[in-house]
Motif scaffolding. Structure first.
Motif, PDB file in Angstrom:
ATOM      1  N   PRO A  51      40.833  32.406  42.750  1.00 22.40           N
ATOM      2  CA  PRO A  51      41.315  33.600  43.449  1.00 22.40           C
ATOM      3  C   PRO A  51      42.806  33.869  43.310  1.00 22.40           C
ATOM      4  CG  PRO A  51      41.108  31.802  45.002  1.00 22.40           C
ATOM      5  CD  PRO A  51      40.565  31.297  43.682  1.00 22.40           C
ATOM      6  N   TRP A  52      43.559  32.994  42.660  1.00 20.83           N
ATOM      7  CA  TRP A  52      45.002  33.173  42.556  1.00 20.83           C
ATOM      8  C   TRP A  52      45.369  34.291  41.589  1.00 20.83           C
ATOM      9  CZ3 TRP A  52      42.804  28.171  41.960  1.00 20.83           C
ATOM     10  CH2 TRP A  52      42.346  27.881  40.658  1.00 20.83           C
ATOM     11  N   ARG A  53      46.407  35.032  41.963  1.00 19.44           N
ATOM     12  CA  ARG A  53      46.995  36.057  41.104  1.00 19.44           C
ATOM     13  C   ARG A  53      48.511  35.883  41.184  1.00 19.44           C
ATOM     14  NH1 ARG A  53      42.423  35.712  40.367  1.00 19.44           N
ATOM     15  NH2 ARG A  53      40.773  37.283  40.557  1.00 19.44           N
ATOM     16  N   VAL A  54      49.196  36.094  40.065  1.00 21.02           N
ATOM     17  CA  VAL A  54      50.630  35.815  39.992  1.00 21.02           C
ATOM     18  C   VAL A  54      51.397  37.056  39.549  1.00 21.02           C
ATOM     19  CG1 VAL A  54      52.413  34.285  39.061  1.00 21.02           C
ATOM     20  CG2 VAL A  54      50.059  33.448  39.311  1.00 21.02           C
ATOM     21  N   VAL A  55      52.418  37.414  40.312  1.00 23.77           N
ATOM     22  CA  VAL A  55      53.367  38.440  39.891  1.00 23.77           C
ATOM     23  C   VAL A  55      54.653  37.717  39.497  1.00 23.77           C
ATOM     24  CG1 VAL A  55      54.748  40.438  40.561  1.00 23.77           C
ATOM     25  CG2 VAL A  55      52.384  40.219  41.374  1.00 23.77           C
ATOM     26  N   PHE A  87      49.501  35.472  44.993  1.00 22.25           N
ATOM     27  CA  PHE A  87      48.623  36.240  45.868  1.00 22.25           C
ATOM     28  C   PHE A  87      47.204  35.696  45.808  1.00 22.25           C
ATOM     29  CE2 PHE A  87      52.034  39.185  44.999  1.00 22.25           C
ATOM     30  CZ  PHE A  87      52.170  39.945  46.157  1.00 22.25           C
ATOM     31  N   ALA A  88      46.475  35.868  46.899  1.00 26.51           N
ATOM     32  CA  ALA A  88      45.035  35.601  46.912  1.00 26.51           C
ATOM     33  C   ALA A  88      44.304  36.934  46.770  1.00 26.51           C
ATOM     34  CB  ALA A  88      44.634  34.922  48.214  1.00 26.51           C
ATOM     35  N   ASP A  89      43.399  36.998  45.813  1.00 24.78           N
ATOM     36  CA  ASP A  89      42.581  38.193  45.611  1.00 24.78           C
ATOM     37  C   ASP A  89      41.369  38.093  46.540  1.00 24.78           C
ATOM     38  OD1 ASP A  89      41.016  40.284  44.762  1.00 24.78           O
ATOM     39  OD2 ASP A  89      40.984  39.698  42.645  1.00 24.78           O
ATOM     40  N   THR A  90      41.289  38.953  47.533  1.00 25.88           N
ATOM     41  CA  THR A  90      40.205  38.864  48.515  1.00 25.88           C
ATOM     42  C   THR A  90      38.855  39.275  47.937  1.00 25.88           C
ATOM     43  OG1 THR A  90      40.634  41.112  49.335  1.00 25.88           O
ATOM     44  CG2 THR A  90      41.812  39.297  50.417  1.00 25.88           C
ATOM     45  N   ARG A  91      38.857  39.850  46.727  1.00 26.85           N
ATOM     46  CA  ARG A  91      37.595  40.184  46.048  1.00 26.85           C
ATOM     47  C   ARG A  91      37.384  39.272  44.851  1.00 26.85           C
ATOM     48  NH1 ARG A  91      38.770  46.518  46.022  1.00 26.85           N
ATOM     49  NH2 ARG A  91      37.631  46.443  44.049  1.00 26.85           N
ATOM     50  N   GLN A 169      54.916  43.403  53.359  1.00 25.19           N
ATOM     51  CA  GLN A 169      55.492  44.393  52.447  1.00 25.19           C
ATOM     52  C   GLN A 169      55.397  44.000  50.976  1.00 25.19           C
ATOM     53  OE1 GLN A 169      59.481  45.742  53.741  1.00 25.19           O
ATOM     54  NE2 GLN A 169      59.133  44.629  55.650  1.00 25.19           N
ATOM     55  N   LEU A 170      55.056  42.762  50.701  1.00 22.18           N
ATOM     56  CA  LEU A 170      55.199  42.225  49.349  1.00 22.18           C
ATOM     57  C   LEU A 170      54.267  42.887  48.338  1.00 22.18           C
ATOM     58  CD1 LEU A 170      57.089  40.033  48.217  1.00 22.18           C
ATOM     59  CD2 LEU A 170      55.145  38.457  48.297  1.00 22.18           C
ATOM     60  N   ALA A 171      52.991  42.999  48.662  1.00 23.41           N
ATOM     61  CA  ALA A 171      52.032  43.555  47.701  1.00 23.41           C
ATOM     62  C   ALA A 171      52.393  44.990  47.323  1.00 23.41           C
ATOM     63  CB  ALA A 171      50.619  43.492  48.282  1.00 23.41           C
ATOM     64  N   GLU A 172      52.600  45.812  48.319  1.00 26.09           N
ATOM     65  CA  GLU A 172      52.902  47.224  48.056  1.00 26.09           C
ATOM     66  C   GLU A 172      54.189  47.382  47.267  1.00 26.09           C
ATOM     67  OE1 GLU A 172      53.315  51.475  50.490  1.00 26.09           O
ATOM     68  OE2 GLU A 172      52.845  49.618  51.563  1.00 26.09           O
ATOM     69  N   ARG A 180      43.699  44.321  49.307  1.00 29.75           N
ATOM     70  CA  ARG A 180      42.987  43.374  48.447  1.00 29.75           C
ATOM     71  C   ARG A 180      43.790  42.104  48.176  1.00 29.75           C
ATOM     72  NH1 ARG A 180      39.895  44.531  42.666  1.00 29.75           N
ATOM     73  NH2 ARG A 180      39.588  42.320  42.128  1.00 29.75           N
ATOM     74  N   TYR A 181      45.091  42.242  47.934  1.00 25.84           N
ATOM     75  CA  TYR A 181      45.912  41.111  47.525  1.00 25.84           C
ATOM     76  C   TYR A 181      46.784  40.628  48.678  1.00 25.84           C
ATOM     77  CZ  TYR A 181      44.342  42.604  42.949  1.00 25.84           C
ATOM     78  OH  TYR A 181      43.551  42.963  41.885  1.00 25.84           O
ATOM     79  N   VAL A 182      46.578  39.378  49.076  1.00 24.43           N
ATOM     80  CA  VAL A 182      47.277  38.798  50.222  1.00 24.43           C
ATOM     81  C   VAL A 182      48.276  37.754  49.729  1.00 24.43           C
ATOM     82  CG1 VAL A 182      47.015  37.509  52.374  1.00 24.43           C
ATOM     83  CG2 VAL A 182      45.256  39.159  51.671  1.00 24.43           C
ATOM     84  N   PRO A 183      49.571  37.900  50.038  1.00 29.65           N
ATOM     85  CA  PRO A 183      50.552  36.924  49.570  1.00 29.65           C
ATOM     86  C   PRO A 183      50.387  35.580  50.263  1.00 29.65           C
ATOM     87  CG  PRO A 183      51.581  38.494  51.067  1.00 29.65           C
ATOM     88  CD  PRO A 183      50.182  38.983  50.823  1.00 29.65           C
TER      89      PRO A 183
END
Length: 211
Positions: A51-55, A87-91, A169-172, A180-183
């Motif tokens: 579920p990890w996503r990286v910016v 971020f955690a991808d909730t989907r 505020q981080l995702a936006e 969907r994306y939770v830091p």
């Protein structure tokens, strides 16, 4: 009792420090950062759903945008080669078919095992209550983050995990769907300009219960 000899992993783990000031003009090549992320992504996760996503925030523009959102962690933002927003991808479960079909294509899983696993995944994970789903994804992202920091150390870089940031505020701010994306955590990475402080750890006798 067997003793570890020339154990590079132990050296990497015990040599890791939380570094807060980096060489500001040093930039990690993008191919190296990609390799670090790829290695870190070998971490285990629930049903291998990853579920990890990286910016990766490495540009001057990106860091300027991030600066007011990292509270008391501005030194890391200003001097690091990059700030890695995890971020955690909730989907996360929506990738199940892709992951498991690829495993079959690569000969890593029999088709019947894939079908059994996908049946379980599709009936279980989408129906989890939000708080339980968050618990699952945060745990998995924690495993990924630890491997990320150890891999960075193996490449000769230093890191600092940070929980002090404006999570709402981080995702936006970086163009992601905030629903969907939770830091989960921010990790700074770069070449240390100031060594991190060594720290003490509790003895195994203080943290272990034998039954």
């Amino acid at each position: 009792m067997k003793e570890l000899r020339e154990n590079q992993l132990e050296s990497i783990m015990k040599g890791r420090r939380s570094v807060r000031v980096y060489q500001p003009n040093y930039r990690i090549p993008r191919e190296e950062l990609t390799a670090i992320i790829e290695t870190a992504a070998s971490a285990p996760s629930s049903a291998n759903l990853q579920p990890w996503r990286v910016v990766v925030v490495e540009s001057e523009e990106g860091k300027k945008k991030l600066r007011p959102l990292v509270m008391f962690n501005t030194r890391q933002n200003d001097t690091s080669s990059a700030m890695l927003l995890i971020f955690a991808d909730t989907r996360y479960y929506e990738n199940a078919d892709y992951i498991y079909n690829l495993a079959v294509e690569q000969g890593k899983m029999p088709p019947e095992v894939r079908d059994q696993q996908l049946g379980m995944i599709k009936s279980y994970f989408p129906s989890l209550p939000p708080e339980k789903s968050s618990e699952v994804t945060r745990f998995d992202c924690g495993l990924f983050t630890m491997q990320l920091m150890l891999t960075a150390r193996a490449y000769g870089y230093d890191t600092n995990p940070m929980a002090g940031f404006e999570a709402d505020q981080l995702a936006e701010a970086f163009g992601l769907d905030a629903e969907r994306y939770v830091p989960v955590v921010i990790v700074s990475i770069g070449k240390a300009a100031e060594a991190g402080y060594p720290s003490v750890r509790l003895h195994p006798d203080q943290i272990t219960f034998w039954r």
